[in-house]
Enzyme design. Structure first.
Site, PDB file in Angstrom:
ATOM      1  N   HIS A   1      14.575  34.889  41.257  1.00 43.94           N
ATOM      2  CA  HIS A   1      15.091  35.624  42.473  1.00 43.94           C
ATOM      3  C   HIS A   1      15.272  36.983  42.295  1.00 43.94           C
ATOM      4  O   HIS A   1      16.245  37.718  42.716  1.00 43.94           O
ATOM      5  CB  HIS A   1      16.553  34.862  42.907  1.00 43.94           C
ATOM      6  CG  HIS A   1      16.362  33.268  43.037  1.00 43.94           C
ATOM      7  ND1 HIS A   1      16.113  32.856  44.208  1.00 43.94           N
ATOM      8  CD2 HIS A   1      16.561  32.323  42.091  1.00 43.94           C
ATOM      9  CE1 HIS A   1      16.206  31.598  43.876  1.00 43.94           C
ATOM     10  NE2 HIS A   1      16.242  31.304  42.735  1.00 43.94           N
TER      11      HIS A   1
ATOM     12  N   SER B   1       3.311  64.110  41.720  1.00 48.24           N
ATOM     13  CA  SER B   1       4.014  64.328  43.135  1.00 48.24           C
ATOM     14  C   SER B   1       3.469  65.757  43.580  1.00 48.24           C
ATOM     15  O   SER B   1       3.910  66.731  42.529  1.00 48.24           O
ATOM     16  CB  SER B   1       5.192  64.205  43.378  1.00 48.24           C
ATOM     17  OG  SER B   1       5.945  64.842  44.236  1.00 48.24           O
TER      18      SER B   1
ATOM     19  N   LYS C   1       7.674  63.978  38.611  1.00 47.21           N
ATOM     20  CA  LYS C   1       7.218  62.520  38.773  1.00 47.21           C
ATOM     21  C   LYS C   1       5.992  61.975  38.232  1.00 47.21           C
ATOM     22  O   LYS C   1       5.231  62.677  38.032  1.00 47.21           O
ATOM     23  CB  LYS C   1       6.932  62.193  40.368  1.00 47.21           C
ATOM     24  CG  LYS C   1       8.108  62.357  41.258  1.00 47.21           C
ATOM     25  CD  LYS C   1       9.351  61.343  41.048  1.00 47.21           C
ATOM     26  CE  LYS C   1       8.966  59.781  41.270  1.00 47.21           C
ATOM     27  NZ  LYS C   1       8.600  59.604  42.665  1.00 47.21           N
TER      28      LYS C   1
ATOM     29  N   GLU D   1      -0.281  50.608  42.135  1.00 50.92           N
ATOM     30  CA  GLU D   1      -0.021  50.294  43.601  1.00 50.92           C
ATOM     31  C   GLU D   1      -1.384  50.123  44.234  1.00 50.92           C
ATOM     32  O   GLU D   1      -1.018  49.385  45.275  1.00 50.92           O
ATOM     33  CB  GLU D   1       0.803  51.594  44.161  1.00 50.92           C
ATOM     34  CG  GLU D   1       2.313  51.605  43.539  1.00 50.92           C
ATOM     35  CD  GLU D   1       3.035  53.026  43.889  1.00 50.92           C
ATOM     36  OE1 GLU D   1       3.937  53.024  43.810  1.00 50.92           O
ATOM     37  OE2 GLU D   1       2.182  54.068  44.045  1.00 50.92           O
TER      38      GLU D   1
END
Ligand code: ARG
Length: 458
Positions: free
Chosen positions: A156, A277, A283, A290
């Site tokens: 969970h 970024s 970043k 992804e």
């Protein structure tokens, strides 16, 4: 470029219709398979005396020349050809002249395209299998390097228990193993030779289908000519196998993305697999992971596309079937690329061991181990659950650790609780306590790692 069917028509086809119907822009990828299939077909026609042996020899010689140019990467498909079959046929004609017209004897593009696709699938299944094995190897190497690291495991999305990192990793190896067996099944179920079905009903010419099957390495010939030209199950199965493999890869990617967050900070992904970024200079984003996660959507989409394409399609060949190709080609390419990229990511992955050690200190991870201890002393599982529930709740309210409870306090929760319980409240003990087959017990996990390394030839 003349079409293979022009004689019946008095009008030229509309250029827009050509644009809409031509498949050469994508089926040119089948050139090698088309030629290999044609060589076998011509050899059979010559052997059976259906065409003169001398013509068969000329056809095979011409086709081998074309094959040579394909293998050298020099083949440039003709965009004016309707499809790859037409392109190869007209090249052969310009190479050897009139005998080329005999190649299509006892054959239709309907059985030819199925043969091409089967040969393509066979090759790609071998490459996909090799890529799956490559990723399994990279995961096993990574796991062996970090064989003693313990991490929290989740249900969970809530930290639940502790496991060896290698145990988590071997779960991926198992998923990939199933992908491998599915690929094997695809190859096995698709292993029949369709040629000789012609357009749909077979032929009155004395062809030898078993001979072609043998030449091309198939173990069976298709038993029903109508099924052979309309069946695309082997394509559905391969896309489906790819889709599930990409779902596995997307799940792995998600775990790694999760672990690389500042909040979790368990692993470091090599910079060469991250991007920055344009606005936030600090970043370092896991974009490659992804895109692995995202690419799976494309392949799952193709699985829907091929199902809908076939649904309600009457026997036998219908031109709709041409559209199986972009879906299959991109499914296979995408899956292969995802596997290869993930393999490289694993090879460069570093574990932040100090952070891992910090993250597994929370004593609530060990409540199930204390419950097991109580059960071994004769307490029922239900009662043990209640006892531990009460202890955890009290400790939370008072901001205390389980290990800070005195013997007297422990005894108030249950007379079966003794001082030895405190020894259970650490991550190493927790994994060592597990004894069941398939558990995270270090001896078992290390044995599994050795078994996998051996099975994978490492
Ligand atoms: N380009 C076609 C396909 O991919 C080849 C078969 C064409 N057959 C036909 N009867 N038009 O399915």
């Amino acid at each position: 470029m003349s079409k293979l069917w022009g004689a019946r028509f008095s009008k030229k086809s509309d250029p827009l219709a050509d644009l809409f119907t031509f498949s050469i822009s994508y089926d040119h990828r089948l050139a090698k398979y088309d030629v290999v299939g044609s060589i076998a077909h011509a050899q059979m026609l010559g052997k059976q005396g259906i065409i003169p042996k001398s013509d068969a020899v000329k056809i095979v010689t011409g086709l081998k020349k074309i094959l040579g140019s394909i293998e050298k990467g020099k083949f440039k498909y003709d965009p004016k050809a309707e499809d790859i079959h037409t392109d190869i046929q007209s090249r052969l004609k310009s190479l050897i002249g009139k005998p080329a017209d005999k190649l299509h004897t006892a054959r239709s593009r309907n059985d030819q395209i199925v043969l091409d696709m089967k040969l393509y699938c066979r090759d790609e299944i071998a490459q996909l299998t090799a890529a799956v094995i490559g990723l399994q190897k990279a995961i096993v190497v990574f796991s062996k390097k970090n064989a003693d690291v313990i991490i929290p495991a989740y249900t969970h999305m809530q930290a639940a228990q502790v496991v060896l990192l290698a145990h988590h990793m071997l779960a991926y190896v198992q998923m990939l193993e199933r992908d491998k067996t599915r690929l094997f099944d695809c190859a096995k179920r698709g292993d029949f030779m369709p040629l000789g079905s012609c357009a749909l009903s077979g032929t009155s010419l004395k062809i030898d289908r078993l001979y072609i099957a043998k030449l091309l390495g198939f173990s069976k010939v298709a038993a029903n000519s109508m099924d052979a030209v309309s069946d695309r199950d082997f394509i559905v199965e391969l896309i489906s196998t790819c889709a599930l493999a990409t779902i596995h890869l997307s799940r792995m990617a998600e775990d790694l993305i999760f672990w690389v967050t500042q909040e979790f900070d368990l692993i470091d992904i090599d910079e060469s697999f991250c991007t920055g970024s344009s606005i936030m200079p600090h970043k370092k984003n896991p974009d490659v992971l992804e895109l692995i996660r995202g690419s799976s959507a494309k392949v799952v989409g193709y699985l829907t596309q091929i199902h809908v394409l076939l649904k309600g399609l009457p026997l036998t060949y219908n031109r709709d079937l041409q559209l199986d190709k972009p879906a299959l080609f991109d499914s296979v390419d995408t899956t292969k690329n995802m596997l290869l990229v993930m393999t490289k990511i694993f090879a460069s992955l570093k574990v932040k061991t100090a952070n891992a050690a910090q993250r597994v200190k929370d004593e609530s991870f060990f409540t199930v181990d204390v419950m097991d201890h109580l059960v071994k002393k004769g307490v029922s599982y239900r009662d043990a659950h209640d006892i531990l529930g009460k202890m955890v709740s009290d400790c939370l309210k008072r901001g205390r650790a389980l290990s800070s409870l005195s013997l007297g306090q422990l005894k108030q929760y249950s007379p079966a609780l003794d001082g030895s319980v405190k020894k259970l409240l650490n991550p190493l003990m927790s994994v060592k306590m597990k004894a069941s087959l398939g558990s995270t017990n270090p001896d078992l996990v290390h044995k599994q790692l050795d078994l996998w390394a051996k099975a994978l030839g490492q």
